[in-house]
Design a protein around this motif. Structure first.
Motif, PDB file in Angstrom:
ATOM      1  N   LYS A  92       9.091   7.835  -2.016  1.00 45.52           N
ATOM      2  CA  LYS A  92      10.505   8.123  -1.784  1.00 45.52           C
ATOM      3  C   LYS A  92      11.221   6.990  -1.064  1.00 45.52           C
ATOM      4  O   LYS A  92      12.412   6.821  -1.205  1.00 45.52           O
ATOM      5  N   ASN A  93      10.509   6.297  -0.238  1.00 42.77           N
ATOM      6  CA  ASN A  93      11.159   5.166   0.427  1.00 42.77           C
ATOM      7  C   ASN A  93      10.161   4.025   0.621  1.00 42.77           C
ATOM      8  O   ASN A  93       8.949   4.199   0.496  1.00 42.77           O
ATOM      9  N   ILE A  94      10.729   2.858   0.919  1.00 45.88           N
ATOM     10  CA  ILE A  94       9.897   1.670   1.117  1.00 45.88           C
ATOM     11  C   ILE A  94      10.026   1.230   2.560  1.00 45.88           C
ATOM     12  O   ILE A  94      11.141   1.145   3.085  1.00 45.88           O
ATOM     13  N   LYS A  95       8.900   0.975   3.167  1.00 46.65           N
ATOM     14  CA  LYS A  95       8.966   0.411   4.516  1.00 46.65           C
ATOM     15  C   LYS A  95       8.536  -1.066   4.432  1.00 46.65           C
ATOM     16  O   LYS A  95       7.418  -1.374   4.032  1.00 46.65           O
ATOM     17  N   TYR A  96       9.493  -1.922   4.764  1.00 43.49           N
ATOM     18  CA  TYR A  96       9.215  -3.353   4.745  1.00 43.49           C
ATOM     19  C   TYR A  96       8.723  -3.786   6.118  1.00 43.49           C
ATOM     20  O   TYR A  96       9.338  -3.459   7.138  1.00 43.49           O
ATOM     21  N   ILE A  97       7.633  -4.494   6.135  1.00 38.62           N
ATOM     22  CA  ILE A  97       7.150  -5.061   7.403  1.00 38.62           C
ATOM     23  C   ILE A  97       6.871  -6.539   7.175  1.00 38.62           C
ATOM     24  O   ILE A  97       6.048  -6.885   6.324  1.00 38.62           O
TER      25      ILE A  97
ATOM     26  N   THR B 130       0.854  -1.190   0.000  1.00 39.58           N
ATOM     27  CA  THR B 130       0.000   0.000   0.000  1.00 39.58           C
ATOM     28  C   THR B 130       0.884   1.233   0.000  1.00 39.58           C
ATOM     29  O   THR B 130       2.011   1.212   0.514  1.00 39.58           O
ATOM     30  N   LEU B 131       0.360   2.247  -0.549  1.00 43.72           N
ATOM     31  CA  LEU B 131       1.143   3.467  -0.654  1.00 43.72           C
ATOM     32  C   LEU B 131       0.614   4.494   0.334  1.00 43.72           C
ATOM     33  O   LEU B 131      -0.554   4.887   0.279  1.00 43.72           O
TER      34      LEU B 131
ATOM     35  N   PHE C 136       4.390   0.925   1.708  1.00 44.76           N
ATOM     36  CA  PHE C 136       4.396  -0.089   2.766  1.00 44.76           C
ATOM     37  C   PHE C 136       4.339  -1.465   2.134  1.00 44.76           C
ATOM     38  O   PHE C 136       3.357  -1.801   1.473  1.00 44.76           O
ATOM     39  N   TYR C 137       5.401  -2.194   2.321  1.00 43.15           N
ATOM     40  CA  TYR C 137       5.549  -3.517   1.707  1.00 43.15           C
ATOM     41  C   TYR C 137       5.398  -4.546   2.828  1.00 43.15           C
ATOM     42  O   TYR C 137       6.315  -4.785   3.602  1.00 43.15           O
ATOM     43  N   LYS C 138       4.176  -5.066   2.947  1.00 50.21           N
ATOM     44  CA  LYS C 138       3.903  -5.934   4.086  1.00 50.21           C
ATOM     45  C   LYS C 138       3.870  -7.396   3.667  1.00 50.21           C
ATOM     46  O   LYS C 138       3.241  -7.743   2.677  1.00 50.21           O
ATOM     47  N   VAL C 139       4.556  -8.203   4.441  1.00 56.13           N
ATOM     48  CA  VAL C 139       4.574  -9.643   4.162  1.00 56.13           C
ATOM     49  C   VAL C 139       4.230 -10.384   5.459  1.00 56.13           C
ATOM     50  O   VAL C 139       4.776 -10.084   6.513  1.00 56.13           O
TER      51      VAL C 139
END
Lengths: 333, 792
Positions: free
Chosen positions: B734-739, B591-592, B598-601
């Motif tokens: 601008k950046n990716i947050k991996y969760i 989701t942006l 937000f890159y959720k796995v």
């Protein structure tokens, strides 16, 4: 050719042959896991799966596990799994009959080794009196009843899950077998529930009694083994049988004297042909010790695979034969 | 006459309690008087209270006498009901003062009794349902029987009524052969005897001293009169149905009893009460015939008729074919093999009777007797329908089938023929048994496939339905209303994770779900998981249907599709678990938020283990799964101690993890461990991407409540922010947050409850004590006899 082979077999040094077979099967069933050998969980021997390196598992484990299923499930089709379990057990069993005890069972082998140890120290062994023998002989059926009934009671909800594998909890093989592969985790008392505390404490007492008992008494535990009782129920269906020809028996009592299990019938009973009794471990020591030709014989189907012979007896006993003896000539011919 | 005898071990007369029950004449007399008084009182009660209010008459005749007492004693102790039967008891006195005529030949026919029972009772029972159903009819019937019996006792000698006319006389005689008891005499003592007191004492004109030799008891009703006349009479335990293993003078009426009773009770019941309640009852032949003839109200009678036809047909055809292959005449084959059918009815009936005794008959009997004595009691049944242990009574029927197979085998040994002929003779001779198995399986099949008729009799229908009374929808419907598609929006930085339980079913035990999945063997087992969110374990919520991409890797590390099921608004992710081993399931959601992707796995490593499988656990199973479908991954490094499919984490274990980004070790990432108890810990990965932590001990219940299978859950959340700019669905970030989340569970360490010290102490004490005992015992036995000396 055939008679020659027969003679070799009948003259063999049974003690040595048996020791080798026991050594191999002990290695297989205690350390087989290291070689990724797994022969299933329906084996008719105390190859205890609590020992993670065992090359198979004692049938009493899946039997207790399956019987403890809720009654509706057990009777509604899952019972087929129980029947198949018994059939698989039978499949193994019929090949060797009770020789599984005398030749393959690692727990039996361990007791034999304790006996060697006692012998080498020079302590004499104990025996039961006939009266004790008859009374104690029933215990294995009580233990078999525990193996079958306790899981069924769990299945109908009368007992809680902590009774699961109740026999295993009191079985000395569960405690001692893993020790061979360096796993001492079974030498504990489980305090998680009162039931397991009592059962595992009984198990520890049995382990202690086992060590003393099998040190002073040959094959101490086999006498109480529920697997032995289970064997006896099916022993008629086996290909291999121990048979006796009473007409050739002189009742000398040699067979009784060598019997680890103190089975009196082997010498006394001159009527029955089928001489395999519930305590028998089919070690064939009696056949080897019998001095009469064909009085005792170990049969595969109806073929006499190993019979008692005068010659074999003399050879094993180390009795020197005088030269030119009529008997000697006879055997040479 | 023999005054004293040393009784054998298997002689019931020699046993302490049983000997009293079966031999003591005063006790037996008292019992007979009580039974007779009850019998006549019940008859009176039936006339006095002819309506349904009267439960006593029914309870006595149909609860205690027939069914319970008869069925329970016949295959066990034998015909002992006849020994206390009021007719026989009083008949003996009547006959003593009677005319003592010989019964005419046409009446000396055992089929009179058999047909009275089969047609007079069962035929009427099925055809005119409800005819016998009132206490009045019961009383009338037994009164008529009593009058007839007493009249015949008065006219004819030797209790001929019992032998030929009594409806259950031949039946009890026939099924008595299955019992594990037999009345006979010590024959070696009988040789000395010249007076034959046993025969003179017998009201039935039998010769008990011949019973042993004849291997049967003729018409003996076990009244035990002979046993009081002579001590040489014994009542011995035998193997069940041992009489049938060897030859004796057969009686065709007995075999016909087996066949006809089998037809009129279990087979007819299956037709008229079992199959008639299935939803395809209309297609059954008896109902069709009844409709065709326009007699559909008597359909039960046709069911009975067809049951008779089928049963007789299969038994006779089987025996006829058997006689042909065995090359024996038909009557010999019939008389020999027919006895093998004996256990089919009685054991199935025994199971049914015992089950109904525990579920309701007991209640009716107690209430009935209370009514007879004029007070009311409130009794609870001993068991409720569906109680687990009642299922075991169903096994009795199958024991009966096995018993029948064994008996036919044993009876076949009495016939001389070649092995091949015997083999086929056995198959044909067992045709009736196969038929009986067939209708049982068919009934089960019909109910499983077509189900029960709607609105049938509730009472009997429940019996067949009881077994399939699992209603899986029941559990869900309760929650069904509560589950709605919640319009909650998960916050962008809120992690999703997999749960093995449906959070909406909290409180339900999820433990047993996978335990007993012994269902259809062909179907590949599957595992269901749910995607949830929320910080609190105990309050996790189902994730709404979001844009989630899910997939999994099976034990062979092949990529597979996850099945997503959206029943009742609950997203269920399921994957097939055909083999034992590790399954890695992933769910990915992007989701942006503003400037940040937000890159959720959600990841779940599931170790499947089932007892049935014979796969072995090898090192290669531990190989890590390389995924290219997810940019970020967290891998648990499995050490050497992990060596079986049943591996679990325990408190105290040290867990090692490696974080990967695009397949490369990820350093300096944050990992938070959350325990379900609330404890948490922050970790940072090192330059190799590794992080480790030790599972704490977090379970301190009182001893009584301690459960070593107590499962606690924990969740690892890996977060990492990468300054990578890019585009997502046309928008820039601008950046990716991996969760990434990784849930797992652990159990109490065995050191929490297992004690080496006490165990070794106990074992050591046992060793010591038993060692000393053995030593002392041996010492005592080897010590030479010490002479007693007196100092003078």
């Amino acid at each position: 050719m055939k008679s020659k082979l027969k003679r070799i077999i009948n003259n063999m040094n049974l003690a040595r042959v048996r020791f080798s077979i026991q050594l191999i099967s002990f290695a297989l069933f205690v350390y087989g896991g290291y070689f990724a050998i797994y022969l299933g969980s329906k084996l008719p021997i105390f190859a205890c799966p609590y020992n993670g390196k065992s090359a198979g598992a004692c049938f009493l484990i899946p039997l207790q596990h399956q019987l403890s299923m809720p009654a509706q499930i057990l009777l509604g089709g899952a019972g087929i799994a129980v029947i198949f379990g018994i059939l698989t057990f039978l499949f193994w069993f019929i090949f060797l009959n009770k020789a599984w005890c005398g030749y393959v069972c690692p727990f039996g082998t361990f007791q034999d080794w304790l006996t060697y140890l006692r012998k080498s120290i020079g302590i004499r062994y104990s025996t039961y009196t006939q009266h004790q023998f008859e009374k104690l002989s029933k215990i294995k059926y009580i233990l078999l009843a525990i193996v079958v009934l306790v899981p069924l009671l769990i299945g109908v909800g009368a007992l809680g899950g902590e009774w699961g594998a109740a026999f295993c909890q009191i079985c000395p093989a569960r405690i001692i077998s893993p020790t061979f592969s360096g796993d001492f985790s079974q030498w504990t008392i489980d305090f998680s529930t009162k039931t397991s505390m009592v059962l595992t404490a009984i198990g520890m007492v049995f382990a202690g009694l086992f060590l003393i008992g099998s040190f002073v008494k040959k094959r101490f535990f086999c006498f109480f083994c529920p697997m032995s009782a289970l064997h006896y129920i099916f022993s008629k269906f086996s290909f291999v049988q121990l048979r006796k020809d009473g007409s050739k028996c002189t009742r000398c009592g040699d067979c009784y004297a060598v019997c680890d299990m103190q089975i009196k019938d082997i010498a006394d009973d001159v009527v029955s042909t089928e001489i395999l009794r519930d305590d028998c471990i089919l070690c064939l020591k009696c056949v080897a010790a019998c001095p009469e030709d064909d009085a005792l014989h170990f049969d595969i189907f109806k073929l006499k695979a190993f019979s008692s012979t005068k010659e074999g007896f003399e050879k094993r006993m180390g009795i020197a034969k005088p030269k030119g003896d009529a008997h000697d000539k006879h055997t040479r011919a | 006459m023999v005054d004293f005898i040393k009784r054998d071990k298997n002689d019931i007369f020699g046993k302490p309690i049983l000997g009293f029950l079966f031999k003591n004449q005063k006790f037996l007399m008292a019992l007979r008087v009580v039974v007779s008084v009850t019998f006549f009182y019940a008859l009176y009660f039936g006339f006095a209270h002819p309506d349904k209010e009267n439960i006593f008459t029914g309870a006595l005749f149909w609860g205690v006498f027939w069914a319970l007492f008869m069925v329970a004693t016949l295959p066990t102790f034998g015909r002992i009901f006849c020994g206390v039967c009021p007719h026989g008891f009083l008949g003996k006195y009547i006959t003593r003062f009677g005319l003592k005529k010989t019964m005419p030949n046409w009446m000396q026919n055992r089929y009179i009794g058999v047909l009275l029972l089969v047609i007079g009772w069962w035929g009427v029972y099925y055809t005119f349902s409800g005819f016998w159903n009132s206490p009045l009819m019961t009383a009338v019937m037994f009164s008529v029987l009593t009058i007839v019996a007493f009249a015949l006792y008065y006219i004819y000698k030797d209790m001929s009524y019992c032998k030929y006319v009594c409806p259950i006389g031949t039946l009890t005689r026939a099924y008595d052969k299955l019992s594990f008891t037999k009345l006979e005499t010590y024959t070696d003592r009988c040789k000395e005897c010249r007076t034959f007191e046993c025969a003179t004492a017998c009201s039935y004109d039998l010769k008990p001293f011949t019973f042993a030799h004849k291997n049967q008891n003729d018409d003996c009703t076990l009244c035990m009169d002979c046993s009081s006349a002579c001590e040489a009479v014994k009542f011995k335990f035998t193997k069940p149905s041992e009489q049938l293993f060897s030859k004796f003078k057969t009686l065709n009426a007995e075999i016909w009893t087996y066949i006809l009773i089998l037809a009129s009770i279990p087979v007819s019941m299956t037709f008229a009460h079992g199959l008639n309640r299935s939803s395809i009852a209309d297609t059954m032949i008896w109902n069709k015939t009844a409709v065709y003839l326009g007699l559909s109200e008597y359909a039960g009678g046709f069911a009975f008729l067809y049951a008779l036809i089928f049963t007789i047909f299969f038994s006779l055809l089987g025996l006829y074919l058997a006689s042909k292959v065995l090359k024996k005449d038909y009557s010999t084959t019939f008389a020999t093999l027919g006895y093998g059918y004996a256990p089919l009815f009685i054991l199935g009936s025994l199971g049914h009777t015992l089950e109904s005794f525990f579920t309701h008959e007991y209640q009716e009997i107690v209430a009935g007797f209370a009514q007879a004595l004029g007070f009311a009691v409130d009794v609870e049944p001993l068991a409720h329908r569906g109680d687990a242990w009642l299922n075991y009574f169903g096994l009795l029927k199958w024991i009966g089938v096995i018993w029948a197979f064994i008996l036919i085998y044993k009876r076949l040994k009495l016939i001389e023929a070649t092995k091949v002929r015997k083999f086929f003779g056995y198959i044909f001779g067992s045709l009736l048994v196969f038929f009986f198995i067939g209708i049982n399986i068919y009934t089960g099949y019909v109910f499983k496939t077509y189900g029960a008729k709607q609105g049938g009799h509730g009472n009997h229908g429940a019996k067949t339905m009881g077994k399939s009374a699992y209603e899986p929808s029941k559990g869900f419907s309760k929650y069904g209303q509560r589950v709605q598609v919640e319009n909650v929006v998960i916050k962008d930085n809120e992690p999703l994770y997999f749960s093995l339980t449906n959070p909406n079913d909290k409180g339900k035990s999820s433990f047993s779900m996978g335990m007993f999945s012994h269902g259809d063997k062909k179907r590949v087992p599957t595992k269901k998981v749910w995607l949830v969110y929320g910080d609190e374990f105990n309050d996790s919520k189902l994730a709404p249907q979001t844009n989630v991409e899910s997939f999994y890797y099976d034990t062979k590390q092949n990529l597979q599709e996850t099945k997503v099921d959206n029943a009742r608004g609950v997203n269920t992710y399921s994957f097939e678990i055909p083999n034992n081993g590790y399954y890695n399931i992933f769910a990915k959601n992007e989701t942006l938020g503003d400037d940040t992707l937000f890159y959720k796995v959600a990841k779940l490593e599931y170790l499947h283990a089932s007892h049935g499988s014979e796969e072995s656990y090898t090192e290669s199973i531990k190989n890590r799964v390389q995924t290219d479908k997810s940019d970020i991954d967290l891998i648990r490094i499995k050490d050497k101690s992990e060596n079986g499919f049943f591996y679990r984490h325990f408190s105290g274990d040290e867990l090692h993890f490696q974080a990967l980004l695009h397949g490369e070790p990820l350093s300096n990432a944050d990992i938070v461990v959350h325990m379900s108890s609330g404890w948490s810990k922050h970790l940072k990965t090192d330059e190799k991407g590794m992080a480790k932590f030790q599972i704490i001990r977090d379970y301190f219940p009182p001893w009584q409540e301690f459960d070593k299978r107590h499962k606690e859950e924990f969740l690892l959340t890996l977060t990492y922010t990468a300054d990578t700019a890019g585009k997502f669905q046309g928008k820039e970030y601008k950046n990716i947050k991996y969760i990434l989340t990784y849930p797992a569970s652990y159990y109490p360490n065995s050191s929490d409850y297992a004690s080496y010290a006490y165990a070794l102490l106990l074992a050591f004490v046992t060793l010591l004590v038993s060692g000393i005992i053995v030593y002392r015992f041996r010492k005592n036995r080897t010590r030479p006899f010490n002479e007693v000396r007196y100092e003078e």
